[in-house]
Design a protein around this motif. Structure first.
Motif, PDB file in Angstrom:
ATOM      1  N   SER A  76       0.843  -1.193   0.000  1.00 22.83           N
ATOM      2  CA  SER A  76       0.000   0.000   0.000  1.00 22.83           C
ATOM      3  C   SER A  76       0.880   1.246   0.000  1.00 22.83           C
ATOM      4  O   SER A  76       2.107   1.166   0.094  1.00 22.83           O
ATOM      5  N   ASP A  92      -1.946   8.358  -0.371  1.00 22.25           N
ATOM      6  CA  ASP A  92      -2.227   9.401  -1.356  1.00 22.25           C
ATOM      7  C   ASP A  92      -2.194  10.749  -0.657  1.00 22.25           C
ATOM      8  O   ASP A  92      -3.057  11.063   0.158  1.00 22.25           O
ATOM      9  N   LYS A 125      -5.191   9.732   2.332  1.00 22.14           N
ATOM     10  CA  LYS A 125      -5.925   8.464   2.407  1.00 22.14           C
ATOM     11  C   LYS A 125      -5.017   7.328   1.961  1.00 22.14           C
ATOM     12  O   LYS A 125      -4.082   7.535   1.170  1.00 22.14           O
ATOM     13  N   VAL A 156      -3.856   4.015   0.033  1.00 17.11           N
ATOM     14  CA  VAL A 156      -4.074   3.394  -1.277  1.00 17.11           C
ATOM     15  C   VAL A 156      -3.839   1.899  -1.126  1.00 17.11           C
ATOM     16  O   VAL A 156      -2.738   1.457  -0.786  1.00 17.11           O
ATOM     17  N   THR A 157      -4.870   1.132  -1.364  1.00 17.95           N
ATOM     18  CA  THR A 157      -4.804  -0.323  -1.255  1.00 17.95           C
ATOM     19  C   THR A 157      -5.281  -0.936  -2.580  1.00 17.95           C
ATOM     20  O   THR A 157      -5.799  -0.218  -3.447  1.00 17.95           O
ATOM     21  N   ASP A 175      -7.894  -2.313  -3.124  1.00 16.30           N
ATOM     22  CA  ASP A 175      -9.334  -2.093  -3.261  1.00 16.30           C
ATOM     23  C   ASP A 175      -9.656  -0.801  -4.018  1.00 16.30           C
ATOM     24  O   ASP A 175     -10.589  -0.767  -4.830  1.00 16.30           O
ATOM     25  N   ASN A 176      -8.927   0.282  -3.724  1.00 21.78           N
ATOM     26  CA  ASN A 176      -9.214   1.563  -4.381  1.00 21.78           C
ATOM     27  C   ASN A 176      -8.112   1.972  -5.354  1.00 21.78           C
ATOM     28  O   ASN A 176      -8.050   3.120  -5.793  1.00 21.78           O
ATOM     29  N   LEU A 177      -7.233   1.034  -5.680  1.00 15.39           N
ATOM     30  CA  LEU A 177      -6.092   1.339  -6.536  1.00 15.39           C
ATOM     31  C   LEU A 177      -6.519   1.840  -7.909  1.00 15.39           C
ATOM     32  O   LEU A 177      -5.967   2.823  -8.426  1.00 15.39           O
ATOM     33  N   VAL A 229      -9.127   3.445  -9.068  1.00 18.43           N
ATOM     34  CA  VAL A 229      -9.644   4.818  -9.129  1.00 18.43           C
ATOM     35  C   VAL A 229      -8.516   5.825  -8.953  1.00 18.43           C
ATOM     36  O   VAL A 229      -8.392   6.799  -9.713  1.00 18.43           O
ATOM     37  N   ILE A 230      -7.668   5.607  -7.942  1.00 18.55           N
ATOM     38  CA  ILE A 230      -6.591   6.562  -7.663  1.00 18.55           C
ATOM     39  C   ILE A 230      -5.549   6.548  -8.771  1.00 18.55           C
ATOM     40  O   ILE A 230      -5.047   7.596  -9.188  1.00 18.55           O
ATOM     41  N   SER A 277      -6.759   8.543 -11.684  1.00 20.50           N
ATOM     42  CA  SER A 277      -6.698   9.981 -11.414  1.00 20.50           C
ATOM     43  C   SER A 277      -5.282  10.509 -11.587  1.00 20.50           C
ATOM     44  O   SER A 277      -5.063  11.558 -12.213  1.00 20.50           O
TER      45      SER A 277
END
Length: 459
Positions: A267, A270, A314, A316-317, A319-321, A323-324, A327
């Motif tokens: 991880s 961000d 926040k 970054v894992t 799970d949300n990699l 989307v980030i 971006s």
């Protein structure tokens, strides 16, 4: 009656003296009424400069620049980016009203102090300078997120913390956030390797030594910066531990996000670099306008309490990699496109200057051609004036290229200009013009352009 006449003469004399005084001194009616309107008009049309000095080693430097530039364009404020190689700091700060400082030449801070230019820090507190404020990610919270990601995978064992600069305030807060979480796990032992800017090779050697002396004991590594994360990843690969030892980064970037996607890093955090640039410019503009800062936090340093704008962070894992990462990539591509446009614009300006003489000659030729009605009639009918031995034709084209995302939204525009000069025999020009007149008597501008195209192919 005589008294009234004397009074009238006195008033006229005063008016005459006043007019003479205004004429001699160079003052006008505006000076008598005050300079309020003049001052407002001058400050409205004046280009205010915000000087920016960034850390060249920051992997997200371009994203920070994008945040600053986007707001500067909207507010019509001039931004000057200072290259670290500029040794003449007085010249570098010329015209600057505020300095956003993240890194670079430290002598720039002394010049700012001597020139009474307010300094707004970005990310870290520089030593030996009085700051008007600082814009930074919430470093302590970032340290907590790093440790929480680690203990969710490793509740016991040896953990190594790669600290960037022990003397720097932000690094201290990151470490404090790490310890506040790890201290709750008595089965975890912590080993800290501190390094300073430019001494990352020492950290690499120290990490290698620890892994060799403690085979199988190190369970996780917390690396405060992207550079330290990359070093840790290289060392773990060297010892074939990249799939066994958990690596947590404190600074998300495109390379670290790629490592998370490949599974060699667990991880990262961000820190919203684009928003760092946006908020830094907003505070700089408030300083320019003598407005109060929207202060909700402060940072304690050697200079005392510094007003702070904390950017939310926040984790970054996996799970949300997606989307980030999307971006970061889109913002980076947009920033790169902006730089290409600036380079293309500068290159076009250089070409235009080089061709200015030819363009001037072309304008003179057009003026001469329009000087008499008979010549204009000859040109319209396609007749070549007598005595002409060759004809010079100039064709200038401008191409606009739009870059669209998946939804069709324009995220970048690029313009290129091309100018060609052709020399044609007069007989060929007359022959093609007569042929065009025979096909259509009401020749238009578009047909003239088609004739030029035929001339080019015939040549």
């Amino acid at each position: 009656m005589a008294k009234k006449m004397r009074t009238l003469v006195t008033i006229c004399g005063l008016c005459l003296c006043l007019c003479l005084s205004l004429t001699v001194s160079g003052c006008g009616l505006q000076a008598l009424l005050g300079n309020k309107n003049k001052t407002s008009s001058a400050s409205k049309g004046k280009a205010v400069t915000v000087a920016v000095s960034l850390n060249q080693d920051d992997p997200n430097k371009l994203l920070i620049t994008k945040g600053i530039d986007d707001l500067a364009k909207k507010e019509d404020v001039q931004v000057k980016y200072i290259d670290p190689s500029e040794v003449d700091n007085d010249s570098a700060l010329k015209g600057a009203k505020v300095l956003i400082y993240q890194g670079g030449n430290a002598n720039l801070l002394k010049s700012a102090e001597a020139s009474k230019v307010p300094v707004l820090a970005l990310n870290q507190v520089p030593a030996g300078v009085k700051l008007v404020g600082i814009v930074t990610p919430d470093q302590e919270k970032a340290g907590e997120l790093m440790a929480e990601s680690l203990v969710s995978k490793v509740p016991e064992g040896q953990v190594i913390i790669l600290q960037n600069d022990a003397s720097e305030t932000g690094s201290q807060e990151l470490l404090a956030g790490n310890k506040s979480v790890l201290s709750k796990y008595p089965k975890i032992t912590v080993q800290i390797i501190a390094s300073s800017s430019g001494s990352e090779s020492t950290a690499k050697q120290s990490l290698s030594d620890l892994l060799q002396k403690n085979p199988g004991k190190v369970q996780g590594i917390l690396a405060h910066t992207e550079k330290l994360s990359a070093i840790a990843n290289d060392v773990l690969k060297q010892f074939q531990l990249d799939k066994k030892v958990i690596l947590i980064g404190g600074q998300a970037s495109i390379p670290s996000l790629e490592r998370i996607a490949s599974g060699t890093q667990t991880s990262a955090v961000d820190t919203s670099p684009y928003l760092q640039g946006v908020n830094a410019f907003q505070w700089a503009q408030k300083i320019l306008n003598n407005e109060s800062l929207d202060v909700s936090d402060s940072i304690t340093s050697e200079q005392g309490e510094i007003p702070a704008k904390l950017i939310q962070v926040k984790a970054v894992t996996p799970d949300n990699l997606a989307v980030i990462q999307k971006s970061y990539v889109k913002t980076m591509q947009s920033a790169e496109q902006d730089q290409k446009q600036q380079s293309t614009k500068a290159s076009s300006q250089g070409k235009d200057q080089g061709a200015s003489k030819d363009q001037g000659d072309s304008k003179n030729q057009n003026k001469q051609g329009a000087s008499s009605g008979s010549d204009q009639a000859q040109n319209k009918s396609g007749n070549v004036p007598a005595g002409v031995e060759k004809v010079t034709e100039r064709i200038k084209t401008e191409t606009t290229r739009d870059y669209l995302d998946a939804q069709g939204k324009v995220i970048g525009t690029e313009k290129t200009t091309n100018e060609q000069v052709k020399t044609l025999p007069p007989d060929m020009l007359k022959q093609q013009t007569d042929q065009s007149d025979q096909e259509s008597k009401d020749s238009s501008k578009d047909q003239g352009g088609q004739s030029s195209k035929d001339q080019s192919s015939g040549q």
